[in-house]
Design a protein around this motif. Structure first.
Motif, PDB file in Angstrom:
ATOM      1  N   THR A  85       0.862  -1.180   0.000  1.00  0.00           N
ATOM      2  CA  THR A  85       0.000   0.000   0.000  1.00  0.00           C
ATOM      3  C   THR A  85       0.895   1.224   0.000  1.00  0.00           C
ATOM      4  N   LEU A  86       0.314   2.368  -0.263  1.00  0.00           N
ATOM      5  CA  LEU A  86       1.101   3.599  -0.321  1.00  0.00           C
ATOM      6  C   LEU A  86       1.712   3.910   1.044  1.00  0.00           C
ATOM      7  N   LYS A  87       1.024   3.539   2.121  1.00  0.00           N
ATOM      8  CA  LYS A  87       1.527   3.832   3.470  1.00  0.00           C
ATOM      9  C   LYS A  87       2.768   3.016   3.806  1.00  0.00           C
ATOM     10  N   ASP A  88       2.771   1.737   3.456  1.00  0.00           N
ATOM     11  CA  ASP A  88       3.913   0.903   3.807  1.00  0.00           C
ATOM     12  C   ASP A  88       4.913   0.726   2.658  1.00  0.00           C
ATOM     13  N   LEU A  89       4.739   1.462   1.578  1.00  0.00           N
ATOM     14  CA  LEU A  89       5.626   1.334   0.423  1.00  0.00           C
ATOM     15  C   LEU A  89       7.059   1.728   0.767  1.00  0.00           C
ATOM     16  N   ALA A  90       7.222   2.853   1.435  1.00  0.00           N
ATOM     17  CA  ALA A  90       8.568   3.346   1.739  1.00  0.00           C
ATOM     18  C   ALA A  90       9.315   2.384   2.647  1.00  0.00           C
ATOM     19  N   SER A  91       8.647   1.843   3.650  1.00  0.00           N
ATOM     20  CA  SER A  91       9.341   0.913   4.560  1.00  0.00           C
ATOM     21  C   SER A  91       9.720  -0.378   3.835  1.00  0.00           C
ATOM     22  N   ARG A  92       8.874  -0.865   2.943  1.00  0.00           N
ATOM     23  CA  ARG A  92       9.205  -2.072   2.185  1.00  0.00           C
ATOM     24  C   ARG A  92      10.388  -1.849   1.253  1.00  0.00           C
ATOM     25  N   VAL A  93      10.390  -0.705   0.580  1.00  0.00           N
ATOM     26  CA  VAL A  93      11.497  -0.403  -0.340  1.00  0.00           C
ATOM     27  C   VAL A  93      12.797  -0.264   0.434  1.00  0.00           C
ATOM     28  N   GLN A  94      12.758   0.426   1.578  1.00  0.00           N
ATOM     29  CA  GLN A  94      13.976   0.588   2.379  1.00  0.00           C
ATOM     30  C   GLN A  94      14.455  -0.751   2.936  1.00  0.00           C
ATOM     31  N   ALA A  95      13.523  -1.639   3.252  1.00  0.00           N
ATOM     32  CA  ALA A  95      13.918  -2.965   3.735  1.00  0.00           C
ATOM     33  C   ALA A  95      14.604  -3.759   2.620  1.00  0.00           C
ATOM     34  N   VAL A  96      14.119  -3.631   1.401  1.00  0.00           N
ATOM     35  CA  VAL A  96      14.725  -4.336   0.271  1.00  0.00           C
ATOM     36  C   VAL A  96      16.091  -3.741  -0.067  1.00  0.00           C
ATOM     37  N   GLN A  97      16.224  -2.420   0.093  1.00  0.00           N
ATOM     38  CA  GLN A  97      17.500  -1.763  -0.183  1.00  0.00           C
ATOM     39  C   GLN A  97      18.572  -2.143   0.838  1.00  0.00           C
ATOM     40  N   GLU A  98      18.161  -2.592   1.995  1.00  0.00           N
ATOM     41  CA  GLU A  98      19.065  -3.024   3.062  1.00  0.00           C
ATOM     42  C   GLU A  98      20.059  -1.947   3.446  1.00  0.00           C
ATOM     43  N   GLY A  99      19.584  -0.711   3.551  1.00  0.00           N
ATOM     44  CA  GLY A  99      20.429   0.383   4.020  1.00  0.00           C
ATOM     45  C   GLY A  99      21.369   0.963   2.993  1.00  0.00           C
ATOM     46  N   SER A 100      21.362   0.483   1.794  1.00  0.00           N
ATOM     47  CA  SER A 100      22.247   0.994   0.749  1.00  0.00           C
ATOM     48  C   SER A 100      21.501   2.025  -0.098  1.00  0.00           C
ATOM     49  N   ASP A 101      22.041   3.243  -0.151  1.00  0.00           N
ATOM     50  CA  ASP A 101      21.423   4.304  -0.959  1.00  0.00           C
ATOM     51  C   ASP A 101      21.691   4.138  -2.449  1.00  0.00           C
ATOM     52  N   GLU A 102      22.609   3.247  -2.809  1.00  0.00           N
ATOM     53  CA  GLU A 102      22.984   3.076  -4.205  1.00  0.00           C
ATOM     54  C   GLU A 102      22.046   2.151  -4.980  1.00  0.00           C
ATOM     55  N   VAL A 103      21.133   1.489  -4.293  1.00  0.00           N
ATOM     56  CA  VAL A 103      20.191   0.601  -4.982  1.00  0.00           C
ATOM     57  C   VAL A 103      19.107   1.465  -5.618  1.00  0.00           C
ATOM     58  N   PRO A 104      19.001   1.468  -6.941  1.00  0.00           N
ATOM     59  CA  PRO A 104      18.011   2.326  -7.595  1.00  0.00           C
ATOM     60  C   PRO A 104      16.588   1.777  -7.461  1.00  0.00           C
ATOM     61  N   VAL A 105      15.636   2.703  -7.400  1.00  0.00           N
ATOM     62  CA  VAL A 105      14.220   2.346  -7.354  1.00  0.00           C
ATOM     63  C   VAL A 105      13.589   2.882  -8.632  1.00  0.00           C
ATOM     64  N   ILE A 106      12.963   1.997  -9.385  1.00  0.00           N
ATOM     65  CA  ILE A 106      12.356   2.375 -10.659  1.00  0.00           C
ATOM     66  C   ILE A 106      10.848   2.227 -10.536  1.00  0.00           C
ATOM     67  N   ILE A 107      10.130   3.286 -10.908  1.00  0.00           N
ATOM     68  CA  ILE A 107       8.667   3.258 -10.887  1.00  0.00           C
ATOM     69  C   ILE A 107       8.196   2.940 -12.292  1.00  0.00           C
ATOM     70  N   SER A 108       7.410   1.894 -12.405  1.00  0.00           N
ATOM     71  CA  SER A 108       6.896   1.461 -13.698  1.00  0.00           C
ATOM     72  C   SER A 108       5.375   1.435 -13.625  1.00  0.00           C
ATOM     73  N   ALA A 109       4.721   2.068 -14.594  1.00  0.00           N
ATOM     74  CA  ALA A 109       3.258   2.143 -14.569  1.00  0.00           C
ATOM     75  C   ALA A 109       2.694   1.918 -15.962  1.00  0.00           C
ATOM     76  N   ASP A 110       1.476   1.441 -16.001  1.00  0.00           N
ATOM     77  CA  ASP A 110       0.746   1.290 -17.251  1.00  0.00           C
ATOM     78  C   ASP A 110       0.383   2.678 -17.772  1.00  0.00           C
ATOM     79  N   LYS A 111       0.230   2.812 -19.072  1.00  0.00           N
ATOM     80  CA  LYS A 111      -0.067   4.136 -19.620  1.00  0.00           C
ATOM     81  C   LYS A 111      -1.474   4.607 -19.288  1.00  0.00           C
ATOM     82  N   LYS A 112      -2.340   3.703 -18.822  1.00  0.00           N
ATOM     83  CA  LYS A 112      -3.692   4.086 -18.457  1.00  0.00           C
ATOM     84  C   LYS A 112      -3.783   4.616 -17.035  1.00  0.00           C
ATOM     85  N   VAL A 113      -2.718   4.496 -16.256  1.00  0.00           N
ATOM     86  CA  VAL A 113      -2.700   4.979 -14.877  1.00  0.00           C
ATOM     87  C   VAL A 113      -2.618   6.501 -14.886  1.00  0.00           C
TER      88      VAL A 113
END
Length: 141
Positions: A85-113
């Motif tokens: 969800t939008l509320k827990d998105l940031a914590s999940r992404v930071q957990a996956v990054q494991e404290g490394s700022d160098e891991v890029p995050v890419i947002i991918s969306a359908d063109k109808k969004v």
């Protein structure tokens, strides 16, 4: 004493038509001015950014997928992601990054969004301190 009106009792009426001659004259002058000045105007060139090709792919990539119903999924290195969800998105992404700022995050969306939904996701990540946030683009051709 009889009135001074012409026979029949009608008075003289003014002509209620629009005189088009001055209008046509003005339009012809404007046409000539535009025809003379048009070749003098240089067209401006807009440099549209293009998609560059990275020389090497990062070791780890976190991808946030925005569905047509604005549902979110977090995918790591191309493996099927889990819902978020939008509320827990940031914590999940930071957990996956494991404290490394160098891991890029890419947002991918359908063109109808709606664009607003993509901006909300980007804003949420940036407010949480995720530094490398980008948008996925699809090259044509």
């Amino acid at each position: 004493m009889p009135s001074m009106t012409p026979r029949g009792g009608s008075r003289r009426r003014g002509i209620s038509e629009i005189n088009m001659v001055p209008f046509i004259d003005v339009m012809l002058v404007l046409l000539i001015i535009f025809m003379v000045s048009a070749p003098m105007i240089t067209p401006s060139v807009i440099d549209v950014p293009t998609v560059g090709k990275g020389q090497n792919r990062p070791e780890r990539v976190v991808e946030v997928l925005v569905g047509t119903d604005e549902s979110l999924r977090v995918r790591v290195d191309g493996r099927e992601g889990e819902r978020a969800t939008l509320k827990d998105l940031a914590s999940r992404v930071q957990a996956v990054q494991e404290g490394s700022d160098e891991v890029p995050v890419i947002i991918s969306a359908d063109k109808k969004v709606r664009y607003e939904a993509v901006v909300r996701v980007m804003d949420t990540l940036q407010r949480a301190g995720v530094k490398r946030v980008g948008l996925a683009v699809r090259s044509t051709g």
